[in-house]
Design an enzyme around this catalytic site. Sequence first.
Site, short mmCIF file in Angstrom:
data_model
loop_
_atom_site.label_atom_id
_atom_site.label_comp_id
_atom_site.label_asym_id
_atom_site.label_seq_id
_atom_site.Cartn_x
_atom_site.Cartn_y
_atom_site.Cartn_z
N ASP A 116 74.30 26.33 206.61
CA ASP A 116 75.71 26.75 206.44
C ASP A 116 76.57 25.50 206.05
OD1 ASP A 116 75.48 29.21 207.41
OD2 ASP A 116 75.55 28.46 209.40
N ASP A 177 72.83 35.82 205.42
CA ASP A 177 74.06 35.07 205.33
C ASP A 177 74.02 34.03 204.23
OD1 ASP A 177 73.41 36.06 207.85
OD2 ASP A 177 75.08 35.16 208.68
N GLY A 235 60.77 40.99 209.28
CA GLY A 235 62.30 40.91 209.44
C GLY A 235 62.46 40.90 210.97
N THR A 237 66.15 40.86 213.95
CA THR A 237 67.88 40.45 213.92
C THR A 237 67.99 39.43 214.74
OG1 THR A 237 69.63 41.58 214.04
CG2 THR A 237 68.45 42.06 216.03
N ARG A 249 77.87 42.79 209.08
CA ARG A 249 78.41 41.85 208.63
C ARG A 249 77.28 41.17 207.50
NH1 ARG A 249 80.20 39.04 212.48
NH2 ARG A 249 79.14 37.24 212.84
N TRP A 253 77.44 40.32 203.63
CA TRP A 253 77.21 39.00 203.18
C TRP A 253 76.02 39.45 201.97
CZ3 TRP A 253 80.37 35.79 204.77
CH2 TRP A 253 80.56 35.36 205.99
N1 GLY Z 1 77.01 33.32 209.47
C1 GLY Z 1 76.82 33.51 210.70
C2 GLY Z 1 77.74 34.86 211.17
O1 GLY Z 1 78.20 35.60 210.09
O2 GLY Z 1 77.83 35.26 212.25
#
Ligand code: GLY
Length: 400
Positions: A116, A177, A235, A237, A249, A253
């Site tokens: 991040d 993300d 994969g 989660t 979300r 992204w």
């Molecule tokens: N990048 C972390 C989230 O979207 O929660």
Amino acid sequence: MTSTSPVSGTTATPADSPVAVAGAIDAALSTVRRNIATFGGAYPGDTTVDDRYELRPAEGSIPRGGNRGWTTSFRTGMLWLGWELSGDEAFREAALVDVADFARRVRAEEDLDTHDLGFLYTLSTVAAWRLVGDPAARDASLLAADHLMRRFLEPAGIIQAWGDLSDPAQRGRTIIDSLMNMPLLTWAHEQTGQERFADAVARHTAQLRDHILREDDSTFHTFYWDAATGEPLRGATEQGASDESCWARGQAWGIYGFAMNYAVTGDERLLEASRRCTEYFLRHLPADQVPFWDLVYTDGSDAPRDSSAAAIAVCGLLELAKVETDAARAAEWTTRAHAILASLVENYAPAAPEDSDALLLHSVYDLPKDNGVDEGTLWGDYFYLEALMRVARPEWRKYW
Ligand code: GLY
């Protein structure tokens, strides 16, 4: 470096948009101004608690209100947007206080074990370089990009998302993300000419295109590679309803991240990946256009919404419309983005700015861990304001 006049452009509602942009921007900026007075240079938490931000909790040696975690730069990004939208110097001055602190954080090597760094340094120091040409911010951004490159794993050709690189639980794992963290490397490539940055972007995004996007156009939240052999494994989660479901979300992204990375790599399969994420996302929206926190839920469910996913998707759709090679599709993405944003403005922004410290209500951070459920979030607020900026000023030059 480009320089932007903060007072150029308008914030009038475009005639062909259903979004009441000007009033929404006024309300949002009034909240951002109030939060400057409340927090000064200290940072709020990731999410509100009962619709109010509190000081970010202390952790380790970093005190309460300190710059740690992945979301602090969304505040800085809002300050830059506030300055560009209003020309009010109070926003620029507050943004520069954050920028100096981000430069300190990277030099002190404080809480940098994360992909991040892209979110953190794009919206703070890269934006400062783009908008005001701050050379110290440029140096800090390049340091952050170097740190991010330390997470690039050979032979897999992916950037590890979380944790110390020797942590067996996180080794070889990346998450959707991460597409949003690539622009820091793209910017570093533009600045330095060093191919290692562009190579990492091309290889990492190709791996996500091939493995994190499923055949039915939904996405895994996270995916593991064998760090020793580079073999794609499975994969899983982290924040979604199940390994096989589609976390809302994450899908948002994907829309935004694949579109942006298509534009810089020229890899047409990334354009197709963004379109596929988009079509799946749009097919799974409930009647009011704002998704449930996981796309497994549909109209009639009492599951919480994730308005932040909607705000990210609006920005992603408008970015996709810009880079789309098919004019009819571009028009469709724009229309759908405006419809989602209109619902956010009408139904998800606080009725009056004083009702909440957040710009956008009803987001979800991490429902399986009961963290930030049905609250405001710093990233939801940022992308809501970016979405309003994109509609008010289609010529706006993004920070990413
Ligand atoms: N990048 C972390 C989230 O979207 O929660």
